[in-house]
Design a protein around this motif. Structure first.
Motif, mmCIF file in Angstrom:
data_model
loop_
_atom_site.group_PDB
_atom_site.id
_atom_site.type_symbol
_atom_site.label_atom_id
_atom_site.label_comp_id
_atom_site.label_asym_id
_atom_site.label_seq_id
_atom_site.Cartn_x
_atom_site.Cartn_y
_atom_site.Cartn_z
ATOM 1 N N LEU A 18 9.367 -7.447 -7.517
ATOM 2 C CA LEU A 18 8.269 -8.184 -8.145
ATOM 3 C C LEU A 18 8.631 -9.630 -8.441
ATOM 4 N N ARG A 19 9.911 -9.891 -8.671
ATOM 5 C CA ARG A 19 10.338 -11.253 -9.000
ATOM 6 C C ARG A 19 10.634 -12.101 -7.768
ATOM 7 N N GLU A 20 10.748 -11.474 -6.612
ATOM 8 C CA GLU A 20 11.108 -12.221 -5.402
ATOM 9 C C GLU A 20 9.928 -13.014 -4.852
ATOM 10 N N VAL A 21 10.251 -14.077 -4.133
ATOM 11 C CA VAL A 21 9.241 -14.920 -3.484
ATOM 12 C C VAL A 21 9.377 -14.770 -1.972
ATOM 13 N N GLN A 69 0.809 -4.290 -5.981
ATOM 14 C CA GLN A 69 1.267 -5.196 -7.036
ATOM 15 C C GLN A 69 1.194 -6.633 -6.543
ATOM 16 N N GLU A 70 0.980 -7.567 -7.460
ATOM 17 C CA GLU A 70 0.887 -8.986 -7.116
ATOM 18 C C GLU A 70 2.275 -9.612 -7.116
ATOM 19 N N THR A 71 2.612 -10.267 -6.015
ATOM 20 C CA THR A 71 3.872 -10.990 -5.898
ATOM 21 C C THR A 71 3.584 -12.390 -5.356
ATOM 22 N N ARG A 72 4.638 -13.189 -5.213
ATOM 23 C CA ARG A 72 4.460 -14.590 -4.827
ATOM 24 C C ARG A 72 4.913 -14.855 -3.391
ATOM 25 N N VAL A 86 -1.486 -9.592 -3.008
ATOM 26 C CA VAL A 86 -1.317 -8.189 -3.387
ATOM 27 C C VAL A 86 -1.108 -7.380 -2.112
ATOM 28 N N MET A 87 -0.064 -6.574 -2.105
ATOM 29 C CA MET A 87 0.249 -5.739 -0.949
ATOM 30 C C MET A 87 -0.739 -4.575 -0.891
ATOM 31 N N GLN A 88 -1.563 -4.528 0.151
ATOM 32 C CA GLN A 88 -2.640 -3.549 0.258
ATOM 33 C C GLN A 88 -2.251 -2.293 1.034
#
Length: 296
Positions: A154-157, A258-261, A275-277
């Motif tokens: 979750l913290r990775e870009v 979940q939403e990531t960057r 968001v990964m669908q």
């Protein structure tokens, strides 16, 4: 003593008593066959008298009947016949264990057991454990997975480029310096891998873009036009970018639902969130697609 064998005088009685207790008699003026014994491992009290396999010695010379004598080259001349080598035997492979990540890329292993150990210099046991990459497909467990478990992802870009710049496709061996852009982006990493045949296949997922920063609207790079709020894009992880320390995966590959960057490489100020669908699946994105990207 020949070949560096050493038996300390004060310890001989103790060693002999232990040796006899273990069922392997000490040397008593006979070769292995005549004495009728063989010993496991290294045992300096397991000896007879006579010529060794190298043709050295005489009737009063010590020769050995333990497994280590093959390495020390001081076996009695009849060692091979008297102490027949027994190869290691193993069971069939057990089933693969479940994927350790029910929600995406992970690993799984299987094992087998030794059913008969090697003896008297026989063939050693083969590999007893195998490990391979896998993709978990357990929806229920995935939904229950804690944020703590997924915290690192979750913290990775995600750093992305258009899929047309992908270096690894159908060819197992490839030129890491096919063009100037790839050379600058991948550099030494490709030099280290260019002669390696990569067994791990690519995987991908679909993402819905939820946030786009202003820098994406003012750039001259045409491929950035696909990065718009509400747009669904395909994002691929290729073997050349996977990191072993992350569990053989790409950095920033996302977390399901979940939403990531993400960040567009070499495009100043162009970044956002998505968001990964779909869950990670083996395969590739469209190399010619306008909404298809690779992680680097």
């Amino acid at each position: 003593m020949p070949h560096g064998r050493l038996i300390l005088g004060g310890l001989v009685p103790v060693l002999l008593s232990l040796f006899l207790w273990a069922g392997c008699p000490s040397g008593v003026g006979a070769s292995c066959g005549r004495a009728g014994y063989c010993c496991q491992g290294r045992n300096n009290t397991c000896y007879g008298y006579g010529t060794n396999l190298a043709g050295e010695g005489n009737s009063s010379s010590r020769c050995f009947c333990d497994e280590d004598c093959t390495r020390m080259s001081d076996c009695c001349i009849d060692y091979a016949e008297a102490c027949l080598a027994v190869d290691c035997e193993v069971s069939d492979w057990y089933n693969w264990k479940p994927c350790n990540n029910p929600c995406g890329l992970g690993s799984q292993e299987r094992r087998r057991e030794v059913t008969r150990p090697a003896q008297n210099g026989g063939r050693a046991c083969p590999v007893l454990r195998e490990k391979r990459a896998c993709i978990g497909t357990n929806d229920e467990e995935c939904l229950q997975q804690s944020v703590e478990y997924q915290g690192k992802e979750l913290r990775e870009v995600a750093r992305i480029l258009p899929a047309k710049y992908g270096a690894y496709r159908s060819e197992k061996k490839y030129d890491p310096f096919q063009d100037h852009l790839r050379k600058n982006l991948y550099g030494r990493r490709f030099v280290d891998l260019r002669n390696e045949i990569l067994a791990r296949t690519s995987y991908f997922a679909k993402f819905e873009i939820t946030d786009v920063k202003h820098g994406c609207n003012v750039t001259a790079f045409p491929w950035v036009q696909a990065l718009r709020t509400g747009q669904t894009v395909c994002v691929e992880c290729q073997p050349t970018i996977m990191k072993k320390e992350l569990g053989t995966r790409c950095e920033g590959h996302g977390v399901w639902r979940q939403e990531t960057r993400w960040r567009a490489v070499h495009v100043h100020g162009c970044h956002g969130k998505w968001v990964m669908q779909t869950k990670h699946d083996e395969g590739t994105c469209d190399i010619n697609g306008n909404s298809d990207f690779i992680l680097i």
